[in-house]
Design a protein around this motif. Structure first.
Motif, PDB file in Angstrom:
ATOM      1  N   LEU A  66       0.830  -1.203   0.000  1.00  0.00           N
ATOM      2  CA  LEU A  66       0.000   0.000   0.000  1.00  0.00           C
ATOM      3  C   LEU A  66       0.864   1.254   0.000  1.00  0.00           C
ATOM      4  O   LEU A  66       1.838   1.342   0.749  1.00  0.00           O
ATOM      5  CB  LEU A  66      -0.897   0.029   1.237  1.00  0.00           C
ATOM      6  N   ASP A  67       0.491   2.194  -0.808  1.00  0.00           N
ATOM      7  CA  ASP A  67       1.137   3.504  -0.857  1.00  0.00           C
ATOM      8  C   ASP A  67       0.485   4.374   0.210  1.00  0.00           C
ATOM      9  O   ASP A  67      -0.670   4.749   0.093  1.00  0.00           O
ATOM     10  CB  ASP A  67       0.955   4.114  -2.252  1.00  0.00           C
ATOM     11  N   GLU A  68       1.231   4.690   1.251  1.00  0.00           N
ATOM     12  CA  GLU A  68       0.691   5.484   2.358  1.00  0.00           C
ATOM     13  C   GLU A  68       0.926   6.977   2.168  1.00  0.00           C
ATOM     14  O   GLU A  68       0.269   7.786   2.814  1.00  0.00           O
ATOM     15  CB  GLU A  68       1.324   5.026   3.676  1.00  0.00           C
ATOM     16  N   GLU A  69       1.892   7.357   1.300  1.00  0.00           N
ATOM     17  CA  GLU A  69       2.256   8.758   1.142  1.00  0.00           C
ATOM     18  C   GLU A  69       1.609   9.423  -0.068  1.00  0.00           C
ATOM     19  O   GLU A  69       1.219  10.582  -0.008  1.00  0.00           O
ATOM     20  CB  GLU A  69       3.771   8.899   1.042  1.00  0.00           C
ATOM     21  N   GLY A  70       1.545   8.712  -1.177  1.00  0.00           N
ATOM     22  CA  GLY A  70       0.999   9.284  -2.402  1.00  0.00           C
ATOM     23  C   GLY A  70       1.931  10.304  -3.026  1.00  0.00           C
ATOM     24  O   GLY A  70       2.967  10.671  -2.449  1.00  0.00           O
ATOM     25  N   LEU A  71       1.561  10.727  -4.215  1.00  0.00           N
ATOM     26  CA  LEU A  71       2.316  11.737  -4.951  1.00  0.00           C
ATOM     27  C   LEU A  71       1.334  12.725  -5.580  1.00  0.00           C
ATOM     28  O   LEU A  71       0.237  12.336  -5.978  1.00  0.00           O
ATOM     29  CB  LEU A  71       3.152  11.098  -6.061  1.00  0.00           C
TER      30      LEU A  71
END
Length: 88
Positions: free
Chosen positions: A15-20
């Motif tokens: 899972l991507d917890e930070e994002g862009l």
């Protein structure tokens, strides 16, 4: 807007917890598709757990979520491997 790109492979879900931040949804989705291609390249050329004779193939998936958590894009890349007389 911030988008989150999750990946799934034979090792499970990441899972991507930070994002862009991306200019729009389209750019986020294209970036995720490109990352999927790079992940396959890494599995075939770089990583120690790359396929060996007898492996049936690879299945990698990516999902892009928007800031509300809704899925806006899903892609699945399937690489079938059919080894003919190749020894490990």
């Amino acid at each position: 807007m911030r988008y989150f790109t999750d990946f799934t492979d034979d090792h499970g879900l990441s899972l991507d917890e930070e994002g862009l931040p991306f200019a729009d949804c389209h750019e986020a989705c294209l970036s995720a598709a490109e990352a999927l291609i790079e992940a396959v390249h890494d599995r075939l050329r770089v990583r120690a757990d790359r396929p060996v004779p007898g492996d049936a193939g690879l299945v990698l998936e990516t999902r892009v979520r928007d800031a509300s958590g809704s899925t806006v894009f899903h892609a699945r890349l399937i690489l079938d491997l059919d080894w003919h007389g190749v020894d490990g």
